[in-house]
Design a protein around this motif. Structure first.
Motif, short mmCIF file in Angstrom:
data_model
loop_
_atom_site.label_atom_id
_atom_site.label_comp_id
_atom_site.label_asym_id
_atom_site.label_seq_id
_atom_site.Cartn_x
_atom_site.Cartn_y
_atom_site.Cartn_z
N PRO A 116 37.77 37.92 49.44
CA PRO A 116 37.58 37.48 48.05
C PRO A 116 38.46 38.32 47.12
O PRO A 116 38.37 39.56 47.11
N ALA A 117 39.30 37.68 46.35
CA ALA A 117 40.27 38.41 45.52
C ALA A 117 39.58 39.21 44.43
O ALA A 117 40.00 40.32 44.10
N ILE A 118 38.51 38.66 43.84
CA ILE A 118 37.84 39.32 42.73
C ILE A 118 36.76 40.23 43.29
O ILE A 118 35.68 39.79 43.67
N ASN A 119 37.09 41.52 43.35
CA ASN A 119 36.17 42.52 43.87
C ASN A 119 36.62 43.88 43.38
O ASN A 119 37.75 44.05 42.92
N GLY A 120 35.73 44.85 43.44
CA GLY A 120 36.08 46.20 43.04
C GLY A 120 36.20 46.36 41.54
O GLY A 120 35.67 45.58 40.75
N THR A 121 36.92 47.40 41.13
CA THR A 121 37.17 47.68 39.72
C THR A 121 38.52 47.06 39.38
O THR A 121 39.56 47.56 39.78
N MET A 122 38.51 45.97 38.63
CA MET A 122 39.72 45.17 38.45
C MET A 122 39.99 44.92 36.96
O MET A 122 39.25 45.40 36.10
N PHE A 123 41.04 44.18 36.67
CA PHE A 123 41.53 44.02 35.31
C PHE A 123 41.41 42.57 34.85
O PHE A 123 41.72 41.64 35.60
N ILE A 124 40.97 42.38 33.61
CA ILE A 124 41.03 41.07 32.97
C ILE A 124 41.68 41.23 31.60
O ILE A 124 41.66 42.32 31.01
N ALA A 125 42.27 40.16 31.10
CA ALA A 125 42.89 40.17 29.78
C ALA A 125 42.85 38.76 29.20
O ALA A 125 42.80 37.77 29.95
N ILE A 126 42.88 38.66 27.87
CA ILE A 126 42.93 37.38 27.17
C ILE A 126 44.40 37.03 26.93
O ILE A 126 45.15 37.83 26.37
N LEU A 127 44.81 35.83 27.33
CA LEU A 127 46.20 35.39 27.19
C LEU A 127 46.27 34.06 26.44
O LEU A 127 45.28 33.33 26.36
N ASP A 128 47.47 33.76 25.96
CA ASP A 128 47.69 32.49 25.27
C ASP A 128 48.27 31.43 26.19
O ASP A 128 48.46 30.27 25.78
N THR A 129 48.58 31.78 27.44
CA THR A 129 49.14 30.83 28.39
C THR A 129 48.81 31.28 29.80
O THR A 129 48.47 32.45 30.02
N ASP A 130 48.92 30.38 30.76
CA ASP A 130 48.65 30.72 32.16
C ASP A 130 49.97 30.89 32.91
O ASP A 130 50.27 30.19 33.87
N LEU A 131 50.75 31.84 32.47
CA LEU A 131 52.08 32.10 33.02
C LEU A 131 52.00 32.51 34.49
O LEU A 131 51.18 33.35 34.86
N TYR A 132 52.86 31.93 35.31
CA TYR A 132 52.90 32.31 36.73
C TYR A 132 53.70 33.60 36.88
O TYR A 132 54.87 33.68 36.49
N VAL A 133 53.06 34.61 37.47
CA VAL A 133 53.73 35.87 37.76
C VAL A 133 53.27 36.35 39.13
O VAL A 133 52.29 35.85 39.69
N THR A 134 53.99 37.33 39.65
CA THR A 134 53.64 37.97 40.92
C THR A 134 53.52 39.47 40.66
O THR A 134 53.86 39.96 39.57
N PRO A 135 53.07 40.26 41.64
CA PRO A 135 52.94 41.70 41.40
C PRO A 135 54.23 42.38 40.94
O PRO A 135 54.16 43.37 40.20
N PHE A 136 55.39 41.86 41.32
CA PHE A 136 56.65 42.54 40.98
C PHE A 136 57.09 42.27 39.55
O PHE A 136 57.82 43.09 38.97
N ASN A 137 56.68 41.16 38.95
CA ASN A 137 57.13 40.86 37.58
C ASN A 137 55.96 40.66 36.64
O ASN A 137 56.04 39.88 35.68
N ILE A 138 54.87 41.39 36.86
CA ILE A 138 53.65 41.18 36.08
C ILE A 138 53.83 41.57 34.61
O ILE A 138 53.10 41.10 33.74
N THR A 139 54.83 42.39 34.29
CA THR A 139 55.06 42.74 32.89
C THR A 139 55.46 41.54 32.04
O THR A 139 55.41 41.61 30.81
N MET A 140 55.84 40.44 32.68
CA MET A 140 56.16 39.22 31.93
C MET A 140 54.95 38.70 31.15
O MET A 140 55.09 37.89 30.23
N LEU A 141 53.75 39.18 31.50
CA LEU A 141 52.55 38.76 30.78
C LEU A 141 52.44 39.40 29.40
O LEU A 141 51.76 38.86 28.52
N ASN A 142 53.08 40.54 29.17
CA ASN A 142 52.83 41.32 27.95
C ASN A 142 52.98 40.53 26.65
O ASN A 142 52.14 40.65 25.76
N PRO A 143 54.03 39.72 26.47
CA PRO A 143 54.14 38.98 25.21
C PRO A 143 53.02 37.98 24.98
O PRO A 143 52.85 37.48 23.87
N HIS A 144 52.24 37.68 26.01
CA HIS A 144 51.20 36.66 25.92
C HIS A 144 49.79 37.25 25.88
O HIS A 144 48.81 36.50 25.86
#
Length: 468
Positions: free
Chosen positions: A429-457
């Motif tokens: 199960p992906a959602i487990n442990g101590t993890m991160f959530i954030a409010i965004l304005d779009t559901d942008l597709y990112v991967t672990p290597f380019n996750i900073t692309m989320l910042n403007p959203h």
């Protein structure tokens, strides 16, 4: 520190910059040597373990993140480099070996002398953020030991040996801070003054496991992007220790030590957003950071690990962002702290399995967030901001996944969402442990290597969600 041959500006870590020891030769054998009788250890950074922990009450002399004129709005999405898909990946060798048993390729493998110093603004600002993190951990571990008595710890199930382990983890932070200081040089950040939200041992442990969580994940986010591969190599050696610390604090808290197959990495601005509110003030002329501070995100029904049914919690936190548990808000009849029943007991242990999970797919999660423009961080000199549009989604950042759920607004600064049912791989199960959530304005597709692309959203967050 005196310059070392070819490695200037004090950039080489002291542990590696010691003069080469002169080994006395054994009698009658010019090629052998004996171990040195004594090697002077490298000095560590100066630090205090008994400073005040009060809020900043002055007026900031500088406001906002360190900045330079931007050349554009930021990185845009581009297709993959065509050369990245040309290697045959068939298990055969395709280039001459540069040496025996040495396949061709790799970075920094051509014999060039390593230089342990930043090679770009990105390097410096990332490593400086990591140093801010090491210093707060150094202070935090000492503060908990000083603030609470031996009786307080024993009532929470922790012995003198456990307290000794916390003290040793503080000593580890001295080494981590020294290493990063030596890489960064004379203008490296120094120890600041801090303010913490906890009032009990259980809250202290929860804060520690959450602070080490975003400290570890914050480094994972930038580590593969550093221009200085030499610095990345040393930082890897320290962050693996940080991972062990996070696991220890989970065990002290009675949580399963490692309920995920992978640990997530997050952008620097996410880590700085979570860290900055706990820094009260810093020395004059302190090195400033360039990272963004997002508006804080609160989880109104954050699962409480000291509850028998942790998911039944409501308004049981003592802080936003980290959403640290409130241990005094739980009635004794609903607390798992005094139970010795398997599946309910949440006392410190190598491991516990809980009958009632802290969270579950389909759970409704209630959220609220601040408006931008709040003064936060050292000397109240940083300001929260966002460039995002209307809040629409909740991003769940965990393991290898960034998963989105729709946000239902019930006010301008509040809303709810449903915890997704998603797996990293079958059986995990992906959602487990101590993890991160954030409010965004779009559901942008990112991967672990380019996750900073989320910042403007990012509208608000991140927040640490105690999903397991």
């Amino acid at each position: 520190m005196a310059p070392h041959r070819l490695l200037l500006l004090g950039a080489l870590p002291l542990a590696l910059a010691l003069p080469r020891a002169s080994f006395p030769r054994a009698p009658g054998n010019s090629s052998s040597s004996a171990a040195p009788s004594h090697v002077t250890p490298a000095p560590v950074v100066p630090y205090s373990s008994s400073q005040a922990h009060t809020s900043f009450a002055g007026t900031p002399t500088t406001t906002g993140a360190l900045s330079e004129t931007p050349i554009g709005p930021g990185a845009s999405s581009l297709p993959a480099n065509p050369a990245a898909t040309t290697y045959p990946s068939d298990g055969e060798l395709h280039s001459p070996e540069p040496g025996p048993y040495t396949p061709a390729g790799g970075v920094g493998t051509n014999g060039t002398t390593p230089v342990y110093r930043p090679q770009s603004d990105f390097d410096y600002e990332s490593l400086a953020l990591a140093l801010y993190q090491e210093y707060i951990e150094l202070d935090l571990f000492h503060d908990g030991l000083a603030r609470f008595s031996a009786q307080d710890f024993e009532a929470a199930g922790l012995t003198a040996e456990d307290r000794s382990l916390i003290e040793f983890m503080a000593d580890q932070e001295v080494g981590h801070a020294t290493m990063l200081t030596n890489i960064l040089g004379a203008e490296a950040p120094r120890q600041c003054s801090y303010v913490y939200p906890y009032t009990t041992v259980h809250e202290f442990l929860d804060f520690c496991q959450k602070l080490t969580r975003f400290g570890e994940s914050g480094v994972y986010g930038f580590l593969p992007h550093l221009d200085s591969r030499e610095s990345a190599a040393l930082l890897t050696l320290s962050i693996t220790t940080e991972a062990r610390q996070q696991m220890i604090f989970r065990q002290f808290e009675g949580l399963f030590p490692m309920p995920v197959w992978f640990e997530a990495g997050v952008p620097q601005s996410w880590a700085w957003t979570l860290l900055a509110p706990y820094i009260s003030s810093c020395p004059e002329d302190q090195t400033r950071l360039a990272w963004q501070n997002f508006p804080a995100l609160s989880i109104l029904n954050q699962p409480n690990p000291v509850r028998i049914n942790g998911s039944a919690a409501w308004n049981e936190t003592v802080s936003s962002g980290t959403n640290v548990l409130n241990s005094t808000a739980v009635p004794s009849s609903q607390s798992c702290l005094s139970s010795n029943t398997t599946g309910i007991d949440c006392s410190p242990a190598i491991t516990h399995n809980r009958t009632n999970p802290l969270s579950y797919p389909g759970r409704e999660v209630q959220l609220s967030w601040e408006v931008p423009g709040k003064a936060v961080g050292p000397n109240n000199s940083y300001v929260t901001s966002t460039s995002a549009g209307r809040p629409k989604y909740v991003a769940w950042v965990t393991q290898l996944n960034v998963t989105y759920s729709e946000l239902t607004l019930n006010g301008s600064q509040s809303g709810s969402t449903i915890q997704p049912d998603v797996a990293t791989y079958a059986g995990d199960p992906a959602i487990n442990g101590t993890m991160f959530i954030a409010i965004l304005d779009t559901d942008l597709y990112v991967t672990p290597f380019n996750i900073t692309m989320l910042n403007p959203h990012v509208v608000a967050g991140p927040a640490l969600y105690q999903s397991g």
